[in-house]
Scaffold this motif. Structure first.
Motif, PDB file in Angstrom:
ATOM      1  N   GLU A   1       0.828  -1.195   0.000  1.00 31.85           N
ATOM      2  CA  GLU A   1       0.000   0.000   0.000  1.00 31.85           C
ATOM      3  C   GLU A   1       0.857   1.236   0.000  1.00 31.85           C
ATOM      4  N   PHE A   2       0.593   2.101  -0.939  1.00 33.66           N
ATOM      5  CA  PHE A   2       1.416   3.306  -0.981  1.00 33.66           C
ATOM      6  C   PHE A   2       0.868   4.438  -0.132  1.00 33.66           C
ATOM      7  N   ALA A   3      -0.399   4.331   0.161  1.00 30.09           N
ATOM      8  CA  ALA A   3      -1.031   5.455   0.854  1.00 30.09           C
ATOM      9  C   ALA A   3      -0.269   5.840   2.114  1.00 30.09           C
ATOM     10  N   GLU A   4       0.079   4.809   2.869  1.00 27.15           N
ATOM     11  CA  GLU A   4       0.737   5.146   4.129  1.00 27.15           C
ATOM     12  C   GLU A   4       2.200   5.516   3.937  1.00 27.15           C
ATOM     13  N   LEU A   5       2.675   5.374   2.706  1.00 32.90           N
ATOM     14  CA  LEU A   5       4.088   5.680   2.484  1.00 32.90           C
ATOM     15  C   LEU A   5       4.241   6.982   1.724  1.00 32.90           C
ATOM     16  N   GLU A   6       3.245   7.821   1.843  1.00 34.04           N
ATOM     17  CA  GLU A   6       3.306   9.129   1.192  1.00 34.04           C
ATOM     18  C   GLU A   6       4.560   9.879   1.571  1.00 34.04           C
ATOM     19  N   GLY A   7       5.073  10.607   0.616  1.00 32.56           N
ATOM     20  CA  GLY A   7       6.185  11.498   0.932  1.00 32.56           C
ATOM     21  C   GLY A   7       7.532  10.815   0.986  1.00 32.56           C
ATOM     22  N   ARG A   8       7.541   9.512   0.699  1.00 32.26           N
ATOM     23  CA  ARG A   8       8.852   8.875   0.702  1.00 32.26           C
ATOM     24  C   ARG A   8       9.450   8.961  -0.701  1.00 32.26           C
ATOM     25  N   THR A   9      10.776   9.015  -0.725  1.00 33.76           N
ATOM     26  CA  THR A   9      11.431   9.058  -2.031  1.00 33.76           C
ATOM     27  C   THR A   9      11.241   7.714  -2.724  1.00 33.76           C
ATOM     28  N   PRO A  10      11.281   7.729  -4.044  1.00 39.48           N
ATOM     29  CA  PRO A  10      11.171   6.458  -4.772  1.00 39.48           C
ATOM     30  C   PRO A  10      12.204   5.441  -4.301  1.00 39.48           C
ATOM     31  N   LEU A  11      13.378   5.899  -3.982  1.00 43.69           N
ATOM     32  CA  LEU A  11      14.400   4.965  -3.516  1.00 43.69           C
ATOM     33  C   LEU A  11      13.938   4.275  -2.245  1.00 43.69           C
TER      34      LEU A  11
ATOM     35  N   VAL B   1      15.028  -6.561  10.996  1.00 39.24           N
ATOM     36  CA  VAL B   1      14.870  -5.408  11.890  1.00 39.24           C
ATOM     37  C   VAL B   1      16.225  -4.963  12.435  1.00 39.24           C
ATOM     38  N   GLN B   2      17.028  -5.929  12.848  1.00 39.28           N
ATOM     39  CA  GLN B   2      18.337  -5.572  13.403  1.00 39.28           C
ATOM     40  C   GLN B   2      19.192  -4.841  12.381  1.00 39.28           C
ATOM     41  N   LYS B   3      19.174  -5.334  11.154  1.00 36.73           N
ATOM     42  CA  LYS B   3      19.990  -4.694  10.132  1.00 36.73           C
ATOM     43  C   LYS B   3      19.529  -3.256   9.883  1.00 36.73           C
ATOM     44  N   ILE B   4      18.224  -3.082   9.869  1.00 31.48           N
ATOM     45  CA  ILE B   4      17.725  -1.725   9.644  1.00 31.48           C
ATOM     46  C   ILE B   4      18.162  -0.822  10.780  1.00 31.48           C
ATOM     47  N   LYS B   5      18.006  -1.350  11.988  1.00 24.03           N
ATOM     48  CA  LYS B   5      18.387  -0.521  13.136  1.00 24.03           C
ATOM     49  C   LYS B   5      19.872  -0.206  13.102  1.00 24.03           C
ATOM     50  N   GLY B   6      20.636  -1.129  12.553  1.00 24.08           N
ATOM     51  CA  GLY B   6      22.083  -0.941  12.552  1.00 24.08           C
ATOM     52  C   GLY B   6      22.587   0.093  11.564  1.00 24.08           C
ATOM     53  N   SER B   7      21.745   0.522  10.659  1.00 22.61           N
ATOM     54  CA  SER B   7      22.193   1.504   9.670  1.00 22.61           C
ATOM     55  C   SER B   7      21.296   2.731   9.708  1.00 22.61           C
ATOM     56  N   PRO B   8      21.829   3.845  10.162  1.00 22.57           N
ATOM     57  CA  PRO B   8      20.989   5.052  10.304  1.00 22.57           C
ATOM     58  C   PRO B   8      20.360   5.497   8.984  1.00 22.57           C
ATOM     59  N   GLU B   9      21.146   5.385   7.881  1.00 24.25           N
ATOM     60  CA  GLU B   9      20.573   5.821   6.598  1.00 24.25           C
ATOM     61  C   GLU B   9      19.420   4.926   6.208  1.00 24.25           C
ATOM     62  N   LEU B  10      19.661   3.635   6.380  1.00 27.62           N
ATOM     63  CA  LEU B  10      18.626   2.678   6.002  1.00 27.62           C
ATOM     64  C   LEU B  10      17.387   2.900   6.858  1.00 27.62           C
ATOM     65  N   ARG B  11      17.616   3.098   8.115  1.00 24.56           N
ATOM     66  CA  ARG B  11      16.493   3.282   9.031  1.00 24.56           C
ATOM     67  C   ARG B  11      15.685   4.517   8.667  1.00 24.56           C
ATOM     68  N   GLU B  12      16.433   5.541   8.313  1.00 20.62           N
ATOM     69  CA  GLU B  12      15.750   6.788   7.967  1.00 20.62           C
ATOM     70  C   GLU B  12      14.882   6.600   6.740  1.00 20.62           C
ATOM     71  N   MET B  13      15.366   5.807   5.791  1.00 19.15           N
ATOM     72  CA  MET B  13      14.591   5.632   4.563  1.00 19.15           C
ATOM     73  C   MET B  13      13.421   4.679   4.762  1.00 19.15           C
ATOM     74  N   ILE B  14      13.659   3.629   5.507  1.00 20.02           N
ATOM     75  CA  ILE B  14      12.582   2.662   5.743  1.00 20.02           C
ATOM     76  C   ILE B  14      11.495   3.310   6.604  1.00 20.02           C
ATOM     77  N   GLY B  15      11.946   4.090   7.539  1.00 15.48           N
ATOM     78  CA  GLY B  15      10.969   4.785   8.374  1.00 15.48           C
ATOM     79  C   GLY B  15      10.566   3.971   9.582  1.00 15.48           C
ATOM     80  N   ASP B  16      10.313   4.647  10.668  1.00 18.62           N
ATOM     81  CA  ASP B  16       9.995   3.948  11.906  1.00 18.62           C
ATOM     82  C   ASP B  16       8.633   3.284  11.877  1.00 18.62           C
ATOM     83  N   ASP B  17       7.752   3.796  11.061  1.00 18.19           N
ATOM     84  CA  ASP B  17       6.430   3.166  10.979  1.00 18.19           C
ATOM     85  C   ASP B  17       6.551   1.744  10.483  1.00 18.19           C
TER      86      ASP B  17
END
Lengths: 616, 407
Positions: free
Chosen positions: A408-418, A458-474
């Motif tokens: 679902e894209f609705a909840e992912l509004e405003g995220r970059t295509p990447l 989850v651990q990998k995402i948490k381990g990388s600030p850039e990745l985490r920022e892009m994936i988003g906490d939601d």
């Protein structure tokens, strides 16, 4: 106005000088070079040439005209040779005096996080390591300073003097005369041919290879990766130093001599080499796409983007347009390749077909690979954010296509295509893993598998600030919920029935004589419990939860349900068993035994069958 | 080009696949029609390229009646531009026939499962040939400049010794370069070196030990590894060209064959015409069965070109490009004139020379077309790259390409 005889005399003596140096005529003229002699000799000759050229205007008689023309031709032929000679004698491999490669002390983390084998090619006999800087020394004062000082890297255009200024002066005086006599083309020819072979030699020094597109398609990618690195370094030197310096040299010699000569000379010299240089990058940009190529392709793309402004400066003239165009084309192809590879990667994850369940329900190699890959992608975030502009081709939730998950894209509004792509990748990874989990016959193991893998994600995402920022906490929350859910499912699948043995209902019978507990039922219960627990223990000891914390947590969670239940069951009913025959058959384990046994779970090792009996 | 291209077409193809089953019959009709059109257009375009005129006589070997050459003389620059145009058109149609609306799974089955990889391999070789040709054209431009010196010199009036020597020097360099470069990798290298110097030492050569001009001409042209051979590339491209037997399921084997033949022909013609590394042993015929109707024009052209090549190969040829051939002839004639020149020149001689010089000047002018030709070659390059990428895309979809082993 000179009297005719004097003019004639001047012309005559000029002619004499020119004829003396006619190399078709005399051995001596062939053996020596004018410009190797002293200044006087040189000046005399040049003056003679000037005189003859001047005389072209005054001479009228056809015979004399012929003589004068003849003399001019001889002079021009001679000057051509002198020109060539001066150029050649100051054209060693450029590197000999001006370029020295040295080792830089601070290593930089390699982009792929993998150690490439150190490349060992001798350039000026120095061993080159991953990070190479090029240092310039103008002229002969090449103080080979130690590697501890700071080096200037090839980050911007740096022209160096390819030829000492004295020689430039001579070359220019020759060029001047050749051009005013109408022999411009010959001059350019000579210039071009000598400089081109100099460029050739420089290319060889820089390790620029002459590989065909066919060759490159056939090479292993690891080999190509090394070549790409080398090429990037070489290209920077070529464009920012070599070509820029050639341009400067042309200007030094030809500028202001009446034609657009400095431009055409330069283009003449560097066009071929420039094309040769870019051919490699072009070949890489059209090679077959596969996921492992992404990062080097991005490196190449970035290097080229970095170089394009300088390419535009160095090759600014109209006749060099094709080079600028080619460079830009290659850059855009590389971008396209990167996009294609990402797409290819996503497909590959979706279609990844291995059907062998990972033993012990541990982390699947696919998970590791994918998560490492996208961590790296987040390192290249800056470039990729610009390159990736379209959304991932997710299935629609109404398509009913069972082979593709939807998102679902609705909840992912405003995220970059990447970012959307990264999330999508995690979605399809899970989708694939889900399919793999169904390969386990044991439902508990399936849940454990999912728990392990999603937790890893989850651990990998948490381990990388850039990745985490892009994936988003939601979404991260969602994932966390997912593995917790899997843990819960596991517990239900395994322990509900085990704990069922320890329930109260069904044990009490109404009757007058007994204490209200069916001994046979109770004995059954204990037997069943023991068997079940042994089974679970034996099996699930071989299962694996690689993450220490998670393993602990799950064990604690199990214990929290199991131990109190058993303790209370024991407490209530042991007396009934102990009052009967062979109690030890039924009460095999103490609470401590169970506690210890739980510690065996998820270690990934089989355990011996003998649990410690209760030591009472 | 739009960044979304890749993603978009991916989606399109998926949806096409879904629709395929429904409209199979309608599509099939359309496909057959497209195939026929493709064939017809190939025939038309190649017929257009056939000329029945022999290359007109140059002013060097007959009376100075040099009428303007017709633009489509076989193997002239103008002819090549037409050829490349024709190629681009055929290619576009071929791609449409091959990819659009097609069920990609066909690519995974015989005969396409073999034919397509072969085609892809051919395209890689074609790309290398394109690059070689681009460099070859640079060399020809270099020759053009040398010739221009000769023209300038011999246009002067009255013609003096100086002018003649100048022209002789430059034209000798030109002629040397023309033979030298081609023979350089030849096994008869020694002989040719002799022969090239028999043109006479260029007037005013610098002291011998510093004379590296011969060598520098080499570095001007070749930017590929010594082992690369144009004739071998062409050989490899044509080695597995086999006309399909009729009646195979997809109906695609024929257009693939046709397009491959066209591709090989174009590359071969370019290699024959324009100097590039190592052309000895260039094949002079291709196994195109004569009975194929669509191929008649092409076969005719092949034969003509092959004949020319055979004729010239013995002496060593710098390239069959019509302008190069004429340039060589006229230049040689002018050099002969220069060798026998004595001042003052006789009137008829001067007139004769003037005609030849005019011709040479005209050839040089024609050679200005080399720049747009180069651009076209580059265009061909791009197109081949693009089509190749699209075919690879389709193959990826089918999953026939080895699913990348990720770990």
């Amino acid at each position: 106005m000179e009297p005719p005889e004097n003019t004639a005399g001047a012309i005559e003596s000029a002619e004499k000088i020119i004829l003396r140096w006619d190399s078709t005529a005399s051995e001596e003229a062939r053996e020596r070079m004018i410009f190797d002699s002293d200044r006087q000799e040189i000046d005399r000759y040049l003056q003679a040439v000037d005189e003859i050229q001047r005389s072209m205007e005054s001479v009228t008689v056809t015979d004399d005209q012929n003589k004068v023309n003849g003399a001019i031709q001889i002079a021009m032929a001679r000057l051509e040779d002198e020109f060539r000679n001066i150029l050649i004698s100051h054209t060693g491999p450029v590197e000999a005096e001006s370029l020295v490669e040295s080792v830089r002390s601070t290593p930089r983390a390699d982009s792929t996080g993998v150690d490439f084998p150190e490349e060992d090619y001798s350039f000026e006999d120095s061993v080159v390591s991953k990070e190479v800087e090029v240092e310039f020394h103008v002229g002969e004062s090449s103080s080979r300073s130690s590697s501890s000082s700071k080096y200037q890297s090839t980050t911007s255009i740096r022209e160096i003097d390819l030829i000492p200024s004295e020689a430039i002066y001579d070359l220019r005086s020759i060029a001047e005369r050749m051009i005013s006599a109408g022999y411009f083309r010959e001059c350019v020819q000579v210039y071009g041919s000598v400089r081109k072979s100099a460029m050739d030699a420089s290319f060889r020094q820089l390790g620029i290879e002459k590989l065909s597109i066919g060759d490159i398609q056939r090479l292993e990618w690891e080999v190509l990766e090394t070549k790409i690195k080398k090429w990037i370094r070489a290209a920077k030197v070529c464009i920012r130093i070599l070509f820029a310096s050639e341009k400067k040299l042309c200007e030094q010699i030809f500028e202001g001599l009446g034609t657009a000569s400095d431009d055409s000379c330069f283009i003449e010299t560097v066009k071929g080499p420039a094309i040769q240089l870019f051919n490699f990058a072009e070949a890489i940009s059209i090679s077959r796409r596969s996921p492992e190529k992404l990062f080097k392709i991005l490196d190449l793309h970035d290097a080229l983007s970095d170089l394009l402004p300088d390419v535009d400066v160095v090759f600014e003239s109209k006749s060099a347009e094709s080079i600028r165009v080619q460079a830009a084309e290659i850059q855009s192809r590389l971008a396209e390749a990167a996009r294609g590879i990402l797409s290819e990667f996503e497909n590959a994850i979706l279609r990844e077909p291995s059907r062998i369940p990972v033993p012990g329900g541990t982390i699947h190699p696919l998970t590791r690979y994918v998560m490492n890959y996208i961590s790296l992608i987040s390192d290249y975030k800056q470039t990729l954010i610009e390159l990736i502009v379209s959304k991932p081709p997710t299935g629609s939730r109404y398509s009913g296509d069972p082979t593709t998950p939807d998102m679902e894209f609705a909840e992912l509004e405003g995220r970059t295509p990447l970012a959307l792509h990264l999330i999508w990748i995690i979605v399809i990874l899970q989708f694939n893993l889900d399919g793999k989990s169904k390969l386990y016959k044991d439902a508990s193991l399936a849940h454990l598998f999912m728990m392990n893998n999603v937790h890893y994600i989850v651990q990998k995402i948490k381990g990388s600030p850039e990745l985490r920022e892009m994936i988003g906490d939601d979404y991260l929350k969602k994932l966390t919920g997912k593995f917790r859910q899997a843990a819960t499912s596991y517990q239900r699948a395994t322990w509900v029935r085990v704990l069922y043995c320890l329930r109260d209902e069904g044990l009490h019978v109404s009757g007058s004589f007994s204490s209200g507990v069916s001994k046979s039922a109770l004995r059954e219960r204990f037997k069943t419990f023991n068997a079940m627990f042994e089974e679970v223990h034996r099996t699930q000891a071989t299962w694996l939860i690689p993450d220490n914390q998670l393993r602990e947590e799950l064990r604690i969670s199990i214990s929290e349900k199991l131990i109190p239940a058993y303790r209370s069951f024991l407490g209530r009913f042991r007396s009934h068993i102990e009052s009967g025959k062979h109690p030890e058959t039924y009460i095999k384990y103490s609470v401590e035994d169970l506690e210890t046994a739980v510690l065996d779970f998820f270690e990934g090792y089989p355990v011996s069958q003998h649990l410690r009996r209760r030591s009472q | 080009m739009p960044a979304t291209d890749n993603q978009g077409s991916f989606l399109n193809r998926i949806s096409i696949r879904r629709n395929q089953v429904v409209s199979m019959d309608v599509n099939h009709e359309q496909e057959l029609e497209d195939l026929e059109l493709f064939q017809k257009h190939v025939v038309d375009r190649f017929s257009d390229l056939v000329t029945t005129q022999p290359p007109p006589p140059t002013a060097a070997d007959s009376s100075p009646d040099s009428a303007l050459m017709p633009a489509d003389t076989l193997l002239s620059i103008a002819w090549f531009r037409k050829l490349l145009d024709a190629f681009l058109c055929c290619e576009a149609e071929f791609k449409a026939v091959l990819i659009m609306g097609r069920d990609p799974t066909q690519f995974a089955k015989p005969p396409l499962d073999r034919l397509i990889p072969e085609l892809l391999d051919r395209t890689v070789k074609a790309l290398d040939v394109c690059n070689a040709i681009t460099h070859g054209v640079e060399l020809v431009c270099h020759w053009q400049k040398l010739a221009q010196i000769g023209v300038t010199a011999l246009e002067q009036r009255p013609i003096g010794e100086g002018h003649v020597r100048r022209a002789k020097k430059s034209l000798n360099t030109l002629l040397t370069s023309m033979t030298f470069d081609d023979k350089e990798n030849n096994s008869h290298g020694g002989k040719s070196t002799e022969r090239s110097w028999s043109f006479g030492r260029r007037g005013g050569g610098a002291s011998v030990n510093k004379d590296r001009t011969a060598g520098t001409f080499r570095s001007l042209s070749w930017t590929v590894a010594k082992s690369w051979s144009a004739s071998k590339q062409i050989q490899a491209m044509s080695s597995n060209l086999v006309a399909p037997r009729g009646g195979e399921p997809t109906g695609l084997a024929l257009p693939v064959y046709i397009m491959s033949t066209v591709l090989v022909f174009v590359m071969w013609a370019l290699v024959a015409a324009i100097p590039c590394q190592e052309r000895t042993g260039l094949a002079t015929h291709f196994p195109v069965p004569r009975q194929l109707v669509w191929a008649q024009a092409m076969i005719g052209l092949q034969e003509k070109i092959g004949e020319e090549w055979k004729k010239k190969e013995k002496k060593g040829t710098c390239g069959l490009l019509e302008e190069i051939q004429r340039m060589e002839k006229v230049s040689q004639s002018l050099v002969d004139f220069a060798d026998n020149f004595q001042f003052p020149a006789e009137a008829e001689k001067v007139e004769e020379v003037a005609a030849q010089v005019t011709e040479l000047a005209e050839i040089c002018q024609k050679m200005d077309e080399l720049v747009p030709l180069q651009q076209q070659v580059r265009e061909v390059f791009h197109r081949i790259v693009r089509s190749r990428a699209e075919v690879l895309d389709v193959l990826d979809q089918v999953g026939k390409m080895s699913t990348p082993v990720l770990y």
